[in-house]
Every structure is written in C-alpha cells, then in structure tokens.
Write an enzyme that holds these catalytic residues in place. Structure first.
Site, mmCIF file in Angstrom:
data_model
loop_
_atom_site.group_PDB
_atom_site.id
_atom_site.type_symbol
_atom_site.label_atom_id
_atom_site.label_comp_id
_atom_site.label_asym_id
_atom_site.label_seq_id
_atom_site.Cartn_x
_atom_site.Cartn_y
_atom_site.Cartn_z
ATOM 1 N N TYR A 1 0.882 -1.164 0.000
ATOM 2 C CA TYR A 1 0.000 0.000 0.000
ATOM 3 C C TYR A 1 0.922 1.216 0.000
ATOM 4 C CZ TYR A 1 -4.118 2.686 1.604
ATOM 5 O OH TYR A 1 -5.135 3.576 1.726
ATOM 6 N N ARG B 1 -6.397 10.151 -10.835
ATOM 7 C CA ARG B 1 -5.654 10.834 -9.762
ATOM 8 C C ARG B 1 -5.177 9.781 -8.777
ATOM 9 N NH1 ARG B 1 -7.393 11.722 -4.512
ATOM 10 N NH2 ARG B 1 -6.081 9.925 -4.596
ATOM 11 N N LYS C 1 -5.881 -1.942 -2.182
ATOM 12 C CA LYS C 1 -6.963 -1.655 -1.237
ATOM 13 C C LYS C 1 -7.710 -2.937 -0.886
ATOM 14 C CE LYS C 1 -7.102 2.911 -0.944
ATOM 15 N NZ LYS C 1 -7.578 3.947 -0.080
ATOM 16 N N GLU D 1 -12.450 5.041 -6.269
ATOM 17 C CA GLU D 1 -11.115 5.283 -5.738
ATOM 18 C C GLU D 1 -10.251 6.016 -6.757
ATOM 19 O OE1 GLU D 1 -10.221 4.023 -2.609
ATOM 20 O OE2 GLU D 1 -8.446 5.259 -2.915
ATOM 21 N N ASP D 2 -9.668 7.111 -6.334
ATOM 22 C CA ASP D 2 -8.673 7.816 -7.145
ATOM 23 C C ASP D 2 -9.178 8.251 -8.527
ATOM 24 O OD1 ASP D 2 -7.111 7.629 -4.946
ATOM 25 O OD2 ASP D 2 -5.506 6.469 -5.834
ATOM 26 N N ASP E 1 -13.924 6.737 -1.399
ATOM 27 C CA ASP E 1 -13.003 6.635 -0.274
ATOM 28 C C ASP E 1 -12.166 7.896 -0.091
ATOM 29 O OD1 ASP E 1 -11.973 5.125 1.836
ATOM 30 O OD2 ASP E 1 -10.166 4.728 0.672
ATOM 31 N N ASP E 2 -11.807 8.534 -1.186
ATOM 32 C CA ASP E 2 -10.950 9.727 -1.070
ATOM 33 C C ASP E 2 -11.695 10.864 -0.393
ATOM 34 O OD1 ASP E 2 -8.758 8.539 -2.611
ATOM 35 O OD2 ASP E 2 -10.267 8.539 -4.187
ATOM 36 N N ASN F 1 -0.404 11.564 0.107
ATOM 37 C CA ASN F 1 0.309 10.330 -0.209
ATOM 38 C C ASN F 1 0.870 10.390 -1.618
ATOM 39 O OD1 ASN F 1 -0.405 9.002 2.197
ATOM 40 N ND2 ASN F 1 -2.418 8.492 1.367
HETATM 41 P P1 NAI Z 1 -7.443 16.664 -5.468
HETATM 42 O O1 NAI Z 1 -6.754 16.708 -6.774
HETATM 43 O O2 NAI Z 1 -8.914 16.492 -5.425
HETATM 44 O O3 NAI Z 1 -7.118 18.015 -4.650
HETATM 45 C C1 NAI Z 1 -5.863 18.582 -4.503
HETATM 46 C C2 NAI Z 1 -6.065 19.989 -3.966
HETATM 47 O O4 NAI Z 1 -4.788 20.566 -3.677
HETATM 48 C C3 NAI Z 1 -6.750 20.944 -4.947
HETATM 49 O O5 NAI Z 1 -7.696 21.712 -4.252
HETATM 50 C C4 NAI Z 1 -5.609 21.854 -5.415
HETATM 51 O O6 NAI Z 1 -6.053 23.154 -5.711
HETATM 52 C C5 NAI Z 1 -4.744 21.881 -4.174
HETATM 53 N N1 NAI Z 1 -3.362 22.258 -4.460
HETATM 54 C C6 NAI Z 1 -2.562 21.794 -5.458
HETATM 55 N N2 NAI Z 1 -1.365 22.432 -5.404
HETATM 56 C C7 NAI Z 1 -1.424 23.286 -4.359
HETATM 57 C C8 NAI Z 1 -0.523 24.218 -3.809
HETATM 58 N N3 NAI Z 1 0.692 24.372 -4.319
HETATM 59 N N4 NAI Z 1 -0.926 24.940 -2.745
HETATM 60 C C9 NAI Z 1 -2.162 24.783 -2.226
HETATM 61 N N5 NAI Z 1 -3.057 23.912 -2.705
HETATM 62 C C10 NAI Z 1 -2.703 23.176 -3.758
HETATM 63 O O7 NAI Z 1 -6.744 15.534 -4.632
HETATM 64 P P2 NAI Z 1 -7.266 14.821 -3.292
HETATM 65 O O8 NAI Z 1 -8.069 13.638 -3.635
HETATM 66 O O9 NAI Z 1 -7.878 15.811 -2.383
HETATM 67 O O10 NAI Z 1 -5.883 14.296 -2.709
HETATM 68 C C11 NAI Z 1 -4.895 15.190 -2.229
HETATM 69 C C12 NAI Z 1 -3.848 14.393 -1.500
HETATM 70 O O11 NAI Z 1 -4.442 13.738 -0.377
HETATM 71 C C13 NAI Z 1 -3.188 13.312 -2.361
HETATM 72 O O12 NAI Z 1 -1.801 13.305 -2.138
HETATM 73 C C14 NAI Z 1 -3.795 12.045 -1.814
HETATM 74 O O13 NAI Z 1 -2.909 10.950 -1.910
HETATM 75 C C15 NAI Z 1 -4.033 12.409 -0.371
HETATM 76 N N6 NAI Z 1 -5.025 11.542 0.247
HETATM 77 C C16 NAI Z 1 -4.712 10.981 1.446
HETATM 78 C C17 NAI Z 1 -5.555 10.071 2.038
HETATM 79 C C18 NAI Z 1 -5.224 9.481 3.372
HETATM 80 O O14 NAI Z 1 -5.807 8.470 3.739
HETATM 81 N N7 NAI Z 1 -4.343 10.067 4.114
HETATM 82 C C19 NAI Z 1 -6.772 9.636 1.365
HETATM 83 C C20 NAI Z 1 -7.080 10.384 0.158
HETATM 84 C C21 NAI Z 1 -6.206 11.283 -0.385
#
Ligand code: NAI
Length: 541
Positions: free
Chosen positions: A97, A150, A168, A239-240, A262-263, A402
């Site tokens: 994972y 994504r 997953k 997912e993603d 899930d996201d 992540n």
């Molecule tokens: P997304 O693409 O929906 O959102 C990303 C957000 O970050 C957007 O609002 C974008 O405008 C913003 N962003 C991009 N560059 C930026 C910058 N330089 N400054 C400020 N904001 C910026 O992606 P999502 O689904 O929200 O995922 C984001 C991260 O969260 C990924 O790395 C993902 O792996 C992680 N994640 C972690 C999980 C966990 O269990 N810890 C679960 C789901 C996602």
C-alpha cells in the site's frame, strides 16, 4: 482462478493460488491429491513458510522489488500471502500500500507479470455485462474501482493505476477478514492524458487520450448498472478518480446504490478520528476547533464536510460549523469574493480579505490545526509550522498527502520546527523520531483504518446505501481505540498492529447504523459481533 466447485489435483492444484499450500501439503494430501513427486519431500508448517517469505522479502534490494515479490506470492499462494501480511502488518503494509504502491503504479507496465482483477475499457462500451460475466466468482461483495485519473498524489496514471484497487482490496482481506473471493478490483480504462505513458510502449492501457463528457458519463452509467445488477449485494468503492468526476459521481450514485468515495468520505472519517483524539491534548473540546486546510480537493473538502456533520451532531448550527473550516488552494485562501472556485469549494468560501501566503493565513485565522491534502511535498514549510506553533501550545499538523514523496512535511520537521509540541499525523507512515531525549511516534492518518471495517459492516448488514452517519460512527469508534499510552507518545491513532480489532469494532458499529436507519437488507443477526466474526476469512490452511 478456479471455480469453487472444481477440485484441482496435481500441478493444477499447485497453480491454483486459492488452494495451493506449497510445501505445507501434508503427506496424506500429497497422496490423495496427486502431488507426490511434485514437491520436495519435507513438509513445512505455514509458520516456517512465513519465515522463509520474510527472509526472502528482506533480502530484496528495494521496496519495489519487495512489492513484486509479494505480488508473485499473492499469485502463487493466497493464504500464505495474507498470513504474511497479517503477521507482519507494520512491515508489509507500506509495501503493498502507500508509499510503495505509488511507485508500483508508476512502473506498473514495466513490472507487470500477471493480470489481477478486471480491466474494462471504453472500447467495451455496450457489452460491460458480458465482460463482467467472465469473472469466475458470483458472490462479489466489495468492488474497488478506479479510472486512474488521480492516483494518490501522483496524478493521471491511466490503467497503470490498477495497483490501487488491488492494494486496497488486499487490505479489506488482511485488515477486516473479507474473503478474497468476494473482492473484485476493477480499472476502467478511458485513456490517459499522461504523455509519458502514452509514449511508453510498455504502458498497459489503451494508448489514447482520456474520453470525457457525455461518452464518459454513459460508460460509467452502464458500468454502475451492470455491476450492481450482476453483483446485487456488492459495495462499490470509487477510488482515485479526478476530482471533477469524483464529487459528481458520488452525488449521482450515493442515493441509488451501495457506494462511497473513499478519497472524499473514507479520508474524512480517518482525519476526523485523528482530530477527535488530538483535541484533548490541546486542552480544548472538539467543538472549539478551527481548521485550516492546504488543498481543497476530494480529501480536504470531504474532511470539512464530515467535521461539519460532527459539529452539527454536537448542536452547532450548520452555518457556524462551516465557518470552522477554512481552505487554501493553489490560488490562495478560498474567500466568498473568489469567482474561480468550483461548487464543492464554494460551501467553504467565507468572507475574508484575499490572502495568497499560507503563513499570513495562519496568522490571520489562528487555526487549532493545519491539515495538508494538497499532494505537494514540502508545502508545510518551516515558517508555516513555526507560525502555528507561536499561536498554539499544541498545534495540530496533519500531512495527509500520499505517498511519502507528496507529504506536506515529514514527522521530524513537524516535531523539530514546533519544539516537539506538534501533534502530527501523516497519510503515509513515518518512523518514530528522537527529539530532546524523547521518542515521538507519529500516527498514520490513513483511510486504511476505516474502509476495511466499514466494508465488513456493510457486508454483514447488506446495507443498501452508505450514509454519512456511518463515517461519523467509524471516526468515533476509531478515536475510542486510541489509548492513553498512544497519546503519551504523540500518536493519535492506534498502532497498525491493532488494525484487525479496530476494523472489527468499526464493522459492528457500521452495521448497527445500517440496522438503526433501516438500510439493512438482511434480518438482524442476534449477535452482530458474532456475525462479523463468522464472515472472517482465515489465512490458515
Ligand atoms: P485533489 O486533486 O482532489 O485536490 C488537490 C487539492 O490541492 C486541490 O484543491 C488543489 O487546488 C490543491 N493544491 C494543489 N497544489 C497546491 C498548492 N501548491 N498549494 C495549495 N493547494 C494546492 O486531490 P485529493 O483527492 O484531495 O488528494 C490530495 C492528496 O491527499 C493526495 O496526495 C492524496 O494521496 C491524499 N489523500 C490521502 C488520504 C489518506 O488516507 N491520508 C486519502 C485520500 C487522499
């Protein structure tokens, strides 16, 4: 894969990953199943097989090689694979994972050995049901589906994103005990806009640009219809997906079938659990918290929505609850004046002067905690962590992105820059940090604490829908599993070694919600916990 009604013998048996025990077949079994001579004479116990696997695993030169090695084991001997994952969860989870699965997806076409799960491409439009009929198991109960747009914080990896549904679903089995035959990973291949992949001859997906718009929507619609008709008792986990589709599809299907994203929702639940555990360390109740997010995508907005639901459950009015969550995206603070924001961000657009510097936002809003869900490595800089540490005695700093290569800051940075005061959690794991003669242990704020137990609860109750109350109850249940000892070392989540019992608790509570809300499609068992245990897949031979 073999249908349950067939009983293979000889080499066919050794090549059947579900029934294969390798060198652990007993002498009697070797005689009766036509295996004599096909195995080295010495019979090994499963424990010794685990020992050999772990020895070999540690001998590999890189985590990617360890991933490949484990996938090969998964293909050869499924029960041994799960025994290893369960027994060595802290060592193996980061390999199957996040973070290693991210690397594996980036290299998927190059490390590809054997297909797993199903690939349904846009070229299959009009005959998706026919394709689903090829799957050898009838009683599918959990599907994880991606279109690869994504993948973690790594962007569009097209069909190479298949590593995510596979990973997953391995965790559904390892953490919550859902039988592997009931799990189906699916990649919907609608093309990719990743130019490097399009130029790569070993890319496994259709070498074409992403299909969008009406044709995409019709394809997804056909898929959802076909899959829920063929597998009517399944949970469908999105997912993603890219965020433009993720929010839309969730709204479109959440009241029609048993589905969740899930996201958006799983991440929300795990993050809320972390905040519920962390608040007592700040000396203030959860209802007084104010949160500043870096990143306003699926993860960030999902967390905000669930915080609002949690606050409303505590009697706080919706409008007030929303004002507790502030967002900063790639263009700055999200304020009501901004005209460049999408609908899902607008809910959290508040009156404020424009701000384009996150440190400035921290000073102005004085948040209880900052939550990173931006996918941008290093975006929680020293000055940001120092700024919140000036304002809060125990600042909450969650770097949820992540894989590790996208984390907003490392555990060591958060602790050092806050003088050891930060309450830190991260999406991908970080090891303990020694600081000023103390050992600080960061928690892993990853939705793996939530979705396996949630899935089991949905299966046991045969829930018709997945509702926010389930994510709320999952968050509270997870938070209740955090001990004083965990908190004393700074960990706002239970250790991963407890994930099976955590998942069981969540399963029972989620099923309880399904029954209370009239969403269950199966008569209530006398003892819900016993029903959860009855479903358990055992990796032992
Ligand atoms: P997304 O693409 O929906 O959102 C990303 C957000 O970050 C957007 O609002 C974008 O405008 C913003 N962003 C991009 N560059 C930026 C910058 N330089 N400054 C400020 N904001 C910026 O992606 P999502 O689904 O929200 O995922 C984001 C991260 O969260 C990924 O790395 C993902 O792996 C992680 N994640 C972690 C999980 C966990 O269990 N810890 C679960 C789901 C996602």
């Amino acid at each position: 894969m073999t249908d349950a009604s067939e009983t293979p013998r000889g080499l066919d048996l050794l090549r059947d990953p579900i029934r294969n025990k390798g060198t652990a077949f007993t002498s009697e079994e070797r005689s009766s199943l036509g295996l004599r001579g096909l195995l080295p004479p010495r019979v090994l116990s499963q424990e010794l097989q685990v020992q050999r696997v772990v020895e070999n695993l540690r001998r590999q030169q890189s985590d990617l090689e360890r991933y490949v090695y484990l996938q090969a084991l998964h293909d050869r001997n499924e029960r041994l694979f799960y025994k290893v994952v369960i027994d060595q969860v802290e060592e193996v989870m980061p390999l199957i994972y996040t973070p290693t699965v991210g690397k594996a997806c980036q290299e998927f076409g190059h490390i590809f050995q054997r297909p797993r799960g199903m690939f349904i491409s846009i070229e299959d439009q009009g005959r998706i049901d026919e394709i689903l009929a090829c799957w050898p198991h009838d009683d599918v109960r959990v599907i994880v589906v991606t279109d690869g747009e994504r993948i973690l914080g790594l962007g569009d990896l097209g069909a190479d994103g298949m590593g995510i549904p596979i990973g997953k679903l391995s965790l559904y089995t390892a953490c919550a005990g859902i039988h592997p035959d009931k799990c189906l990973p699916i990649t919907l291949d609608v093309g990719t806009d990743n130019m490097e992949l399009l130029a790569d001859p070993l890319y496994i997906g259709l070498p074409m640009r992403r299909v969008r718009g009406e044709r995409y929507d019709a394809f997804i619609d056909e898929f959802v219809g076909a899959v829920t008709t063929r597998f009517p008792r399944t949970v469908l986990q999105f997912e993603d997906f890219g965020n433009a589709n993720a929010f839309r599809l969730l709204e479109k299907y959440r009241n029609r079938v048993c589905t969740f994203n899930d996201d958006i929702q799983g991440t929300a639940s795990v993050a809320l659990a972390g905040l519920l555990s962390a608040m007592p360390l700040t000396g203030r109740p959860f209802t007084e918290g104010r949160w500043l997010f870096l990143g306003a995508g699926e993860a960030g907005i999902g967390i905000g929505r669930l915080i609002v639901a949690a606050l409303m459950a505590e009697g706080i009015a919706e409008a007030e609850a929303k004002k507790r969550c502030w967002y900063f995206d790639s263009k700055g603070l999200i304020t009501s004046e901004r005209t460049d924001i999408s609908e899902h961000k607008r809910t959290f657009a508040h009156e404020h002067r424009p701000i384009t510097d996150f440190v400035d936002a921290v000073h102005s809003l004085e948040p209880t905690g900052i939550l990173g869900a931006s996918g941008v490595y290093g975006s929680f800089t020293r000055s940001i962590v120092e700024a919140i540490s000036e304002i809060q005695e125990r600042p909450i700093v969650f770097s949820l992105s992540n894989p590790t290569s996208r984390s907003e800051c490392t555990a060591r940075q958060a602790y050092e820059w806050s003088g050891g005061r930060a309450i830190f959690a991260s999406g991908s794991p970080f090891g303990p940090v020694e600081l000023d003669e103390r050992t600080l242990v960061p928690g892993q704020g990853n939705n793996t604490y939530i979705f396996p137990g949630l899935g089991m609860g949905l299966i046991v109750s045969e829930a018709s829908r997945v509702v926010d109350e389930m994510f709320l109850v999952a968050a509270r249940t997870l938070a209740a599993q955090v001990s004083q000892r965990d908190l004393d070392v700074g960990r706002v989540y239970p250790p991963l070694s407890k994930i099976r019992s955590v998942s069981e608790e969540i399963a029972v509570e989620v099923a309880e919600v399904a029954y209370k809300m009239g969403l269950a499609r199966r008569d209530r068992p006398q003892d819900l916990r016993a029903a959860v245990k009855d479903e358990h897949f055992s990796p032992e031979y």
